[in-house]
Design an enzyme around this catalytic site. Structure first.
Site, mmCIF file in Angstrom:
data_model
loop_
_atom_site.group_PDB
_atom_site.id
_atom_site.type_symbol
_atom_site.label_atom_id
_atom_site.label_comp_id
_atom_site.label_asym_id
_atom_site.label_seq_id
_atom_site.Cartn_x
_atom_site.Cartn_y
_atom_site.Cartn_z
ATOM 1 N N GLU A 64 0.829 -1.208 0.000
ATOM 2 C CA GLU A 64 0.000 0.000 0.000
ATOM 3 C C GLU A 64 0.863 1.257 0.000
ATOM 4 O O GLU A 64 2.077 1.206 0.210
ATOM 5 C CB GLU A 64 -0.928 -0.035 1.226
ATOM 6 C CG GLU A 64 -1.888 -1.218 1.157
ATOM 7 C CD GLU A 64 -2.860 -1.285 2.325
ATOM 8 O OE1 GLU A 64 -2.713 -0.491 3.294
ATOM 9 O OE2 GLU A 64 -3.769 -2.128 2.272
ATOM 10 N N CYS A 73 -2.336 -5.004 -5.230
ATOM 11 C CA CYS A 73 -2.733 -6.258 -4.577
ATOM 12 C C CYS A 73 -1.607 -7.292 -4.653
ATOM 13 O O CYS A 73 -0.782 -7.277 -5.577
ATOM 14 C CB CYS A 73 -3.940 -6.846 -5.277
ATOM 15 S SG CYS A 73 -5.436 -5.862 -5.154
ATOM 16 N N GLU A 75 -1.755 -10.411 -5.502
ATOM 17 C CA GLU A 75 -1.795 -11.253 -6.705
ATOM 18 C C GLU A 75 -1.056 -10.582 -7.859
ATOM 19 O O GLU A 75 -0.273 -11.207 -8.580
ATOM 20 C CB GLU A 75 -3.252 -11.518 -7.134
ATOM 21 C CG GLU A 75 -4.066 -12.326 -6.157
ATOM 22 C CD GLU A 75 -4.823 -11.467 -5.149
ATOM 23 O OE1 GLU A 75 -4.270 -10.439 -4.701
ATOM 24 O OE2 GLU A 75 -5.958 -11.829 -4.820
HETATM 25 N N1 THU Z 1 -6.045 -6.835 -1.750
HETATM 26 C C1 THU Z 1 -5.242 -7.780 -2.324
HETATM 27 O O1 THU Z 1 -4.029 -7.838 -2.068
HETATM 28 N N2 THU Z 1 -5.813 -8.656 -3.198
HETATM 29 C C2 THU Z 1 -7.111 -8.604 -3.619
HETATM 30 O O2 THU Z 1 -7.504 -9.341 -4.512
HETATM 31 C C3 THU Z 1 -8.042 -7.648 -2.995
HETATM 32 C C4 THU Z 1 -7.466 -6.740 -1.983
HETATM 33 C C5 THU Z 1 -5.431 -5.858 -0.859
HETATM 34 C C6 THU Z 1 -5.432 -4.444 -1.408
HETATM 35 C C7 THU Z 1 -5.365 -3.636 -0.135
HETATM 36 O O3 THU Z 1 -3.994 -3.478 0.211
HETATM 37 C C8 THU Z 1 -6.035 -4.507 0.912
HETATM 38 O O4 THU Z 1 -6.106 -5.813 0.363
HETATM 39 C C9 THU Z 1 -7.440 -4.053 1.283
HETATM 40 O O5 THU Z 1 -8.231 -3.881 0.167
#
Ligand code: THU
Length: 162
Positions: A64, A73, A75
């Protein structure tokens, strides 16, 4: 008017112990990946681990930023790393897990649409479906074969590819 129906399918296991050894190990790697999550804003840690055909494991975790949309994210961190570093070693499987200290996760966290679209591109690039294994600290394990079982209406336009 014609009504169309699309069926998607996935397997649910009661626990990680029911998986084959390679998939079980990959799930533990996803939990390791999650330890490197940088998520001071959402406090939601996500880890992804890719197993390549060669046996190599690639890690990703959500990263983040104080300018919120600049984050990425878990993935996509893992999948883009694959594209940048190991594009000739096909991805066999991706395990994903999530944790937060704010509440207990009791079912798998499914990937966002943007990550699924990127996953679709990787499958297309390598001409091979990817098995996705999702699990949370509590609850079942979901195993999903191929992007068509997660994003049947993905964006695909043949004429944009050479
Ligand atoms: N997030 C992921 O890493 N993968 C996803 O498929 C959905 C959300 C993360 C993004 C953000 O840092 C946190 O989860 C909350 O949304």
């Amino acid at each position: 008017m014609t009504n169309h129906e699309i069926k998607i399918a996935f397997d649910e296991y009661d626990s990680l112990k029911e998986l084959n050894t390679a998939d079980y190990d990959l799930c533990l790697e996803a939990a390791n990946a999650l330890k490197k999550s940088h998520s001071p804003y959402s406090k939601f840690r996500v880890g992804a681990a890719l197993r390549l055909q060669s046996g190599k494991i690639i890690y990703g975790s959500n990263q983040e930023n104080v300018a919120y949309p600049s984050g990425l994210c878990a993935e996509r961190v893992a999948l883009f790393y694959w594209g940048a570093n190991h594009p000739d070693d096909p991805v066999e499987a991706m395990a994903i897990t999530a944790q937060t200290d704010e509440f207990m996760l009791t079912k798998p966290v499914t990937s966002c649409g943007s990550c699924l679209q990127v996953l679709a591109e990787v499958e297309k690039k390598q001409s091979k479906a990817i098995r996705v294994i999702l699990y949370a600290p509590q609850g079942p394990v979901w195993v999903i074969e191929g992007i068509e079982n997660q994003l049947p209406f993905l964006f695909f336009e043949e004429r944009l590819t050479t």
